[in-house]
Design an enzyme around this catalytic site. Structure first.
Site, PDB file in Angstrom:
ATOM      1  CG  ASP A  50      -2.032   0.991   1.148  1.00 37.56           C
ATOM      2  OD1 ASP A  50      -2.280   1.510   0.036  1.00 37.56           O
ATOM      3  OD2 ASP A  50      -2.666   1.261   2.176  1.00 37.56           O
TER       4      ASP A  50
ATOM      5  CD  GLU B 286      -8.740   5.993  -4.972  1.00 39.70           C
ATOM      6  OE1 GLU B 286      -9.741   6.317  -4.320  1.00 39.70           O
ATOM      7  OE2 GLU B 286      -7.784   5.399  -4.456  1.00 39.70           O
TER       8      GLU B 286
ATOM      9  CE  LYS C 185      -7.439   2.026  -4.236  1.00 38.41           C
ATOM     10  NZ  LYS C 185      -6.440   2.427  -3.221  1.00 38.41           N
TER      11      LYS C 185
ATOM     12  CB  THR D  50     -10.984   1.699  -2.607  1.00 45.93           C
ATOM     13  OG1 THR D  50     -10.243   1.984  -1.434  1.00 45.93           O
ATOM     14  CG2 THR D  50     -11.381   2.992  -3.291  1.00 45.93           C
TER      15      THR D  50
ATOM     16  CG  PHE E  18     -10.605   1.375   3.839  1.00 45.01           C
ATOM     17  CD1 PHE E  18     -10.415   0.597   2.713  1.00 45.01           C
ATOM     18  CD2 PHE E  18     -10.164   2.685   3.810  1.00 45.01           C
ATOM     19  CE1 PHE E  18      -9.798   1.097   1.579  1.00 45.01           C
ATOM     20  CE2 PHE E  18      -9.537   3.206   2.677  1.00 45.01           C
ATOM     21  CZ  PHE E  18      -9.362   2.410   1.563  1.00 45.01           C
TER      22      PHE E  18
END
Length: 316
Positions: free
Chosen positions: A16, A95, A131, A155, A177
């Site tokens: 990440d 993303e 994403k 996400t 998350f």
């Protein structure tokens, strides 16, 4: 054998980060990025090259000033992704602008633009995950994109309704998350000194994992946003886990043995009837934490996108 090596036996490890040195060091399967991580990467002197290249690209494309800022931001996203792909065997997650999270058609157009930019540089769409925030609009966008061979990583996922809708749309991958769920419960004084099998973020992934595997959904579960290695180890056996360099280092320095926690069932059940849009919105909105954290996450990623564009606005 350290804990990172042992974890790799049960779970695919994803970095990440946009930090190339960390990716080289820990040898993850995949890597994920977001506007915040892109900003961090661009603050490094070694990455000034990507800024300069993005500016040249935007000026060449032309258009209004806002068009140039968007094109420069997209270019740096793709070029950093291409650089990361040199050091991993699997996927890079890139993303889409969070400000598009409630517009299905604009998300589809932006995703196709990003994929085309990768393919213009010789990178197959099979190595890129787009994403998107886990809104209803983005889930439906991902469902459409998959028909064109464009796979997505949904996400900012906090509620079971989001996870279920993603599976029912045959989304490629979701990112629950864990740490941000934990943060909310902690901020509301709803938990204190709990054992990790009672951590609400960990429990949320347990529930999703059981539901997906019991009904034989193919959507990949990738736990994300961890606050400590105990949360990570509590989810050993999850399909994938995306982990920051700080926690990757802690795992690599720890030799304590642990057992796999998540194991798929041997028997499957028929899936339930898919949620309708109104059912999804109602179920999601029953979860106060999820409503708060999804909104907050979209806003913050949007702010970081604006900060990224401000970097370019001074240079274009």
């Amino acid at each position: 054998m350290n804990q990172l090596d042992l974890l790799k036996k049960f779970t695919k490890i994803v970095a990440d980060t946009s930090d190339i040195d960390s990716i080289r060091k820990y040898k993850p399967e995949d890597a994920t990025t977001n506007p915040s991580l892109i900003l961090q990467a661009l603050n490094l002197d070694a990455n000034q090259y990507f800024i300069n290249k993005a500016i040249r690209y935007a000026k060449k494309k032309g258009g209004l000033n806002q068009d140039k800022l968007i094109n420069a931001s997209d270019k740096v996203l793709v070029d950093l992704g291409i650089e990361i792909l040199k050091y991993i065997p699997g996927y890079i997650s890139s993303e889409v602008d969070a400000r598009l999270s409630f517009n299905q058609e604009k998300c589809i157009l932006k995703a196709k633009k990003i994929i085309n930019m990768y393919e213009e540089e010789g990178i197959s769409r099979k190595r890129v995950l787009i994403k998107l925030a886990s809104t209803w609009e983005c889930i439906k966008a991902a469902e459409e994109l998959q028909k064109d061979g464009i796979f997505c990583n949904l996400t900012l996922l906090f509620s079971f309704a989001q996870a279920r809708a993603c599976a029912e749309a045959n989304v490629f991958l979701i990112s629950p998350f864990v740490g941000r769920i934990y943060d909310w419960y902690k901020s509301q004084n709803l938990i204190s000194n709990l054992s990790f099998d009672k951590d609400p973020g960990v429990i949320s992934v347990y529930k999703i994992y059981e539901f997906y595997k019991k009904h034989n959904y193919k959507t990949i579960i990738m736990g994300a946003s961890f606050r400590n290695i105990q949360q990570i180890l509590s989810l050993s056996g999850c399909d994938r886990l995306t982990i920051s360099p700080i926690l990757l280092k802690k795992l690599a320095l720890n030799n304590e043995i642990f057992d796999r926690k998540l194991i798929p069932p041997n028997k499957f059940k028929v899936p339930p009837i898919p949620l309708t849009e109104d059912e999804f919105r109602w179920e999601h909105n029953q979860d106060e934490m999820a409503v708060h954290k999804l909104s907050e996450g979209i806003r913050n990623f949007g702010k970081d996108q604006i900060l990224l564009e401000k970097i370019f606005s001074r240079l274009i």
